[in-house]
Each structure stands twice: as structure tokens, then as C-alpha cells.
Design a protein around this motif. Structure first.
Motif, mmCIF file in Angstrom:
data_model
loop_
_atom_site.group_PDB
_atom_site.id
_atom_site.type_symbol
_atom_site.label_atom_id
_atom_site.label_comp_id
_atom_site.label_asym_id
_atom_site.label_seq_id
_atom_site.Cartn_x
_atom_site.Cartn_y
_atom_site.Cartn_z
ATOM 1 N N SER A 94 11.180 72.628 72.384
ATOM 2 C CA SER A 94 9.789 72.278 72.684
ATOM 3 C C SER A 94 8.827 73.252 72.020
ATOM 4 C CB SER A 94 9.569 72.274 74.195
ATOM 5 O OG SER A 94 10.492 71.442 74.844
ATOM 6 N N THR A 126 12.077 64.711 74.783
ATOM 7 C CA THR A 126 11.230 65.865 74.456
ATOM 8 C C THR A 126 10.331 65.548 73.273
ATOM 9 O OG1 THR A 126 12.854 67.442 75.337
ATOM 10 C CG2 THR A 126 11.253 68.289 73.733
ATOM 11 N N ALA A 162 6.159 64.974 73.277
ATOM 12 C CA ALA A 162 5.330 65.848 72.436
ATOM 13 C C ALA A 162 4.191 65.089 71.784
ATOM 14 C CB ALA A 162 6.195 66.516 71.374
ATOM 15 N N ILE A 222 8.483 71.573 79.354
ATOM 16 C CA ILE A 222 8.350 71.338 77.926
ATOM 17 C C ILE A 222 6.883 71.188 77.534
ATOM 18 C CG2 ILE A 222 10.672 70.366 77.749
ATOM 19 C CD1 ILE A 222 9.419 67.586 77.453
#
Length: 251
Positions: free
Chosen positions: A60, A91, A95, A191
């Protein structure tokens, strides 16, 4: 070279049978970097993390700081330490809400290429739990679960000319991503903290998410451990900023 036995063994666990060419071209640098990153940091009393959590945080952080080359190297290491393909994909997907597709696209492409090289069939099993019809309501409930009851009407708050951004935060960021399976709330908030701390310049949001982490069980010491374990990948300025935000949130 005086690379410690622990650093050598840990590096081998991460990257079996791989020897970096930097050992030939930059031996003094690698000696100090490996001993620090793969021994001193990992073994620092009070800020240790289990291997899986550490690798998820590092992935992350590398997304946040745009460390694409190191990210590519860390995907196999993460798999070796028990991070699942679904967890890696989730993840990267999440993002997008914090970094934007312009910065996430190369990482998604890299994950797909490495997975296919390793014989991991794509697409992975779907993880969505919402539809276009219920994503706003589900996003609101997620915000309430993480941040508290004060978020119940967030989606319709703020100046009229920009109210749609708050709606999007609810239905897109939380309704589309946080509601997915594959990662739980605590992992998703961790994260997110890493995305924001690594990109820098978003200290108000980082403080808010430090508070959210603490609220759902990722306490102050856990966040300090995350920052500590990721420091070699983003350096001291952004790590110190993150610590400042953690302390402010804890107050």
C-alpha cells in the motif's frame, strides 16, 4: 560484506534464490540498506508486525509513493508471506479512490502481468457486495461503521455547488470499494492510511483516517508500527508527518 545472518535469511524468505545485481554494483549501499530494512526495522522492539500485515502495508505504501519497480518485486514476496491474490487486487482497487486511476493503472497492469506469469487465473472471483441501486445506502452504513453516527447524512452535506463530491465519497469510495469482500474494515483502513501517508500533502485526511483506524481497533501503537515498518520505503519526512498525524488523532 557484513550483511547480518537475519537479514540474509529474511531476504531469502521474501525472494527465494534471488540475488540482486546491486550486490555487485553497490555493495556498501546494500549492506547498510539490507541490514536496516530486513533486520533492524523488522526486529525493533515494540513496533513489530506479523509478516502478512507488514507486506500488505508495504504494498500500500509503494502504491502511495508510486514505487512501481519495488512494488513489482514485492508482489511475489507478499504471496510468499501469505497475502492472497484477492487481498493484493483489493488493495490496488481501493487505491483508485485515494490516488486516482492515473497513478493506479501501472500497478494494476503489473499485478495482472505477474499473476498470469505465476499461473493465477484472471479474473479472480468477484468480491462486490453492492449494486448501483444500493451502493449509496451501503456506503453510508460503512461510513457510520468506521467514523461514527455523525456520517449518517454526510452524503447530502456541504455547499450545494460541491455537494456531489460528498455523495461520490459515499457511493463510490465507500459504497463501491469498502463494501467489497477480501479485506475487512481494519485492513482497509490500514491500507488507506498507508496510501495517504505515502503520497504526502494530505495531512488533514491522514489525521481523519488515523482517528478512524483507532476507532475500529487499529490503535495508536499499531499505526506507529505500520509507519515504522514502512519507513525504509518512503523515507523520514513523510514518516514523521504520519507520526504527527497519529499523535494529533490520539489527542
Amino acid at each position: 560484506m557484513a550483511i547480518t545472518e537475519f537479514a540474509r535469511e529474511y531476504h531469502e524468505k521474501m525472494f527465494p534464490e534471488y540475488q540482486s545485481d546491486f550486490l555487485r554494483t553497490d555493495p556498501e549501499f546494500i549492506e547498510r540498506f539490507d541490514n536496516f530494512t530486513f533486520d533492524e526495522v523488522i526486529n525493533q522492539e515494540g513496533v513489530q508486525l506479523d509478516d502478512k500485515t507488514r507486506l500488505l502495508a508495504i504494498l500500500s505504501t509503494l502504491l502511495g509513493c508510486q514505487g512501481i519497480d519495488e512494488f513489482k518485486k514485492m508482489i511475489p514476496a507478499a504471496l510468499n508471506f501469505g497475502v492472497t491474490p484477492v487481498e493484493i487486487k483489493e488493495t490496488v482497487y481501493q487505491a483508485t479512490a485515494y490516488l486516482g486511476i492515473g497513478r493506479v493503472f501501472p500497478f494494476l497492469k503489473a499485478v495482472n502481468e505477474i499473476f498470469e506469469e505465476k499461473g493465477i487465473s484472471l479474473p479472480l472471483e468477484g468480491q462486490a457486495t453492492t449494486t448501483t441501486e444500493n451502493r449509496r445506502e451501503a456506503g453510508t452504513q460503512t461510513q457510520v461503521d468506521i467514523f461514527g453516527e455523525g456520517m449518517r447524512d454526510f452524503w447530502q452535506s456541504g455547499p450545494e455547488e460541491s455537494r456531489h463530491i460528498n455523495l461520490w465519497l459515499t457511493d463510490n469510495c465507500f459504497g463501491d470499494y469498502y463494501t467489497r469482500m477480501g479485506l475487512d474494515y481494519r485492513q482497509r483502513e490500514m491500507i488507506t492510511f498507508c496510501f495517504i501517508s505515502a503520497q504526502g500533502g494530505c495531512e488533514p485526511q491522514l489525521t481523519a483516517h488515523a482517528s478512524a483506524n483507532m476507532r475500529i481497533g487499529n490503535d495508536k501503537q499499531f499505526l506507529i508500527s505500520v509507519v515504522s515498518q514502512c519507513l525504509p520505503y518512503i523515507g523520514y519526512p513523510r514518516s514523521l508527518n504520519a507520526l504527527s498525524c497519529i499523535n494529533k488523532a490520539a489527542e
